[in-house]
Design a protein around this motif. Structure first.
Motif, mmCIF file in Angstrom:
data_model
loop_
_atom_site.group_PDB
_atom_site.id
_atom_site.type_symbol
_atom_site.label_atom_id
_atom_site.label_comp_id
_atom_site.label_asym_id
_atom_site.label_seq_id
_atom_site.Cartn_x
_atom_site.Cartn_y
_atom_site.Cartn_z
ATOM 1 N N GLU A 196 0.830 -1.208 0.000
ATOM 2 C CA GLU A 196 0.000 0.000 0.000
ATOM 3 C C GLU A 196 0.869 1.265 0.000
ATOM 4 N N THR A 239 2.778 1.652 -3.363
ATOM 5 C CA THR A 239 1.892 2.125 -4.428
ATOM 6 C C THR A 239 1.632 3.623 -4.277
ATOM 7 N N ALA A 240 1.294 4.037 -3.063
ATOM 8 C CA ALA A 240 0.982 5.451 -2.838
ATOM 9 C C ALA A 240 2.199 6.327 -3.125
ATOM 10 N N GLU A 257 2.759 6.566 -6.921
ATOM 11 C CA GLU A 257 1.793 7.477 -7.538
ATOM 12 C C GLU A 257 2.184 8.937 -7.339
ATOM 13 N N LEU A 290 0.747 12.065 0.765
ATOM 14 C CA LEU A 290 0.944 10.631 0.995
ATOM 15 C C LEU A 290 0.182 10.192 2.249
ATOM 16 N N ALA A 298 -3.487 10.081 1.584
ATOM 17 C CA ALA A 298 -3.873 8.901 0.814
ATOM 18 C C ALA A 298 -3.947 7.662 1.708
ATOM 19 N N LEU A 299 -3.034 7.561 2.676
ATOM 20 C CA LEU A 299 -2.982 6.364 3.517
ATOM 21 C C LEU A 299 -3.985 6.414 4.668
ATOM 22 N N LYS A 324 -6.906 8.087 4.648
ATOM 23 C CA LYS A 324 -8.267 8.063 4.121
ATOM 24 C C LYS A 324 -9.273 8.797 5.014
ATOM 25 N N GLY A 375 -2.560 13.504 -6.908
ATOM 26 C CA GLY A 375 -2.652 12.718 -5.674
ATOM 27 C C GLY A 375 -3.897 13.108 -4.884
ATOM 28 N N ARG A 424 -7.040 11.746 -6.617
ATOM 29 C CA ARG A 424 -7.301 10.316 -6.416
ATOM 30 C C ARG A 424 -8.040 10.084 -5.101
#
Ligand SMILES: Nc1ncnc2c1ncn2[C@@H]1O[C@H](COP(=O)(O)OP(=O)(O)O)[C@@H](O)[C@H]1O
Ligand SMILES: [Mg+2]
Lengths: 381, 251
Positions: free
Chosen positions: B121, B124-125, B128, B155, B158-159, B161, B185, B188
């Motif tokens: 995870e 990937t983040a 991106e 970042l 994204a992690l 959420k 970013g 997304r």
């Protein structure tokens, strides 16, 4: 005054002598004793018969020999001449000297462990670690249990040798430990000294470095975690007397009790002959409670115009609110955020301990003192 | 569906009133842009919602799905689903990015993420956001460039959420390439349906992140609200008609 008397200049001036009577019983007014809790140290100011109340365990990988020798052995006194009464009494009255020899060119992949597990009682200790030319080794002196100790440790780092000495003071609460760690570095030697002060009532260490040949480098690291009633004192003296040598000092303390006390004295002297010297010292102290007190006295004495670089920095402060806010703003609870900050604060000292089991044990001890294990550090099964 | 309600919020710093009655509601799926000149109180609004110790709420309310945010500790707010990408992220010496991210994810998710899926995870983040793997071993924000700090903030977003994300001048200090990467970013995460409060001084980030609503912030309150067209207005005329002689377009 005796013929062995030896003045080394000012203001990092050091009076040294092998005769205990050349040092008066400390009153607490002397510069070198004014920070120390003399009441607890008093038993060490008079000669005694060592009770040897220790269990001594060793781990000696191939390439290392350990022998017990007398005070009259030729290597005893080659790196260290006592600079205070406690050290002089220990040197004059110790029964046996532990001589650890690392063979020339030996490349040790496992650490040498010298573990002293104390029981209540008065003790003298004397070690000589002789790291012969081009050897490479890590020596761990691990102190556990409870005892009152006055000790001298002499470290000879031979030509091109690389020696790391880790001294772990993981004592039980009542221990009193006063020790001089004197290293003499030969040409191109590399020496790393790491002092880890966790336990004990009073720990007062005196790491010193002298240079016997050019091109040598010394790194001195210290970690002190002083809780309620603990006094942890580090008195460093680096004496640059030959060209092209370096010293790098990083000492960090965390104080988490109202009566916690740390003292850091960083004396670095660069004599006229020590051209092209590089030296840097840093002391940082983190006070976690109101009553705690950290004294920090850097002292850089430069007597030549031709040094390569010299600097020092010292700072004492509390938790940085912004750091805690930042961590908490990511959902990390406050107590865990504090642990992360303290672990991070110690990181640039403790990461120099490359023995994995010891590194992990010390981190676990520190985490336990801080009340837990950061969840992020756990591995899942 | 989540809803962040800010009602008549008044905030002081060291007894000086900075916010003077802010009203704003951000719902899941919506993107609100707050635009205003320097010193108008935009960061004060962001920090107050996050619970920064320096800012004192003197009156008003902040509710997340009806719950009183102002009564929550800073970390509780984050665990409730709020996220603030800071204008000036803080250095934490000796704490690695990887340890920090995992500790934060564990706290927000309520359990430690399984190591194997977690590594994937994070990788990937980071990919991106065009971040090098070695980044994870550096200390949090220590020695980061301006662009690295902002990527690191996104970042985390994204992690972790969040339900509602507040982005405080995430565009400032970014060159065009970095602005695109960071905006993508953000987009997304936006596509997952979160609510976004995008604070900015300049209009250029709005080319990448399209707001549904634009609010003009001035002297501690919202002085005008509209749709995306209001940003074009600011792009052309700056903040002059609100009394600040500052452009909103990059000159
Ligand atoms: N931590 C702080 N300490 C002192 N004054 C502050 C602080 N934060 C903000 N201020 C003051 O509040 C006002 C608004 O600042 P800020 O919220 O940072 O504005 P913006 O983000 O819109 O540029 C300014 O006058 C600023 O000086
Ligand atoms: Mg701002």
């Amino acid at each position: 005054m005796t013929a062995l008397l030896n003045k080394t200049g000012s203001p990092a001036e050091r009076f040294t002598s092998r005769n205990p009577d050349d040092f008066a019983v400390p009153t607490g007014r002397e510069e070198e004793w004014r920070f120390s809790p003399l009441r607890k140290l008093r038993p060490l100011f008079q000669p005694f018969v060592s009770q040897d109340s220790f269990r001594f365990e060793t781990e000696l990988p191939a390439g290392v020999t350990l022998t017990m020798v007398g005070r009259d052995h030729e290597l005893v006194g080659t790196a260290l001449t006592p600079a205070d009464r406690v050290s002089a009494l220990a040197a004059a009255n110790v029964g046996q000297v532990v001589l650890v020899t690392i063979a020339a060119e030996a490349q040790l992949s496992e650490p040498v462990t010298l573990r002293s597990i104390g029981k209540p009682g008065l003790n003298y200790g004397h070690f000589v670690i002789d790291a012969r030319a081009f050897s490479s080794a890590t020596v761990v002196m691990d102190h556990l249990g409870e005892a009152t100790v006055a000790a001298n440790v002499e470290v000879l780092v031979g030509d091109g040798a690389n020696l790391t000495l880790v001294s772990v003071q993981d004592w039980d609460a009542e221990a009193v430990h006063v020790a001089a760690h004197a290293a003499r570095l030969s040409r191109d030697a590399r020496y790393t000294h790491i002092a880890v002060n966790l336990g004990g009532a009073v720990v007062r260490l005196n790491p010193t470095v002298t240079y016997a040949g050019p091109g040598a480098s010394a790194e001195l690291y210290g970690l002190s975690f002083a809780g309620e009633g603990q006094h942890q004192e580090s008195r460093l003296y680096v004496d640059h007397s030959v060209p092209q040598c370096s010293s790098h000092v990083v000492y960090k303390s965390v104080l988490d009790g109202d009566t916690s006390r740390t003292v850091w004295i960083g004396d670095v002297r660069i004599r006229p002959a020590a051209v092209a010297t590089t030296t840097y010292e840093l002391n940082r102290n983190l006070l976690l409670t109101d009553g705690a007190r950290a004294d920090s006295v850097p002292n850089l004495e430069i007597e030549t115009g031709e040094i390569a670089g010299a600097g020092h920095a010292s700072a004492t402060g509390r938790f940085d609110d912004l750091q805690l806010f930042y961590l908490q703003s990511r959902g990390i609870p406050e107590d865990e955020a504090r642990r992360l900050v303290v672990r991070g604060f110690f990181a640039d000292v403790i990461n120099h301990i490359t023995v994995p089991e010891l590194h992990d044990r010390l981190m676990a001890t520190i985490d336990a003192r801080l009340g837990g294990t950061p969840a992020g550090a756990e591995e899942d099964s | 569906m989540s809803k962040l309600e800010i009602r008549d919020l008044h905030v002081a710093v060291d007894d000086t009133p900075i916010l003077k009655g802010v009203d704003l509601t951000v719902e899941s799926g919506q993107t609100h842009a707050i635009m205003g000149p320097n010193g108008s109180g935009k960061s004060t609004l962001a920090y107050s919602i996050a619970g920064h110790p320096k800012y004192t709420v003197t009156s008003g309310q902040v509710l997340l799905d009806g719950q009183n945010v102002l009564e929550m500790a800073v970390d509780e707010r984050a665990r409730a689903g709020l996220f603030l990408a800071m204008q000036y992220p803080v250095e934490v010496p000796g704490v690695s990015v990887s340890n920090f991210l995992r500790t934060a994810a564990t706290a927000v998710r309520g359990e430690a993420p399984k190591l194997r899926t977690w590594v994937k995870e994070v990788n990937t983040a980071m990919t991106e956001l065009e971040m090098d793997k070695a980044f994870a071993e550096r200390n949090v924000n220590e020695g980061f460039s301006g662009g690295e700090k902002k990527r690191h903030e996104i970042l985390q977003m994204a992690l972790l959420k969040p339900k509602i994300a507040i982005l405080d001048e995430t565009d400032s200090g970014l060159d065009v390439d970095a602005l695109r990467v960071v905006s993508e970013g953000v987009n997304r995460v936006r596509e997952t349906g979160i609510g976004t409060l995008l604070i900015t001084h300049y209009t250029r980030i709005l080319r990448y992140i399209k707001p549904d609503f634009v609010h003009v912030f001035f002297d501690g309150r919202i002085v005008e609200s509209g749709g995306a067209e209001l940003a074009n207005e600011l792009e052309a005329h700056g903040y002059a008609r609100y009394g600040a002689n500052e452009p909103a377009a990059v000159q």
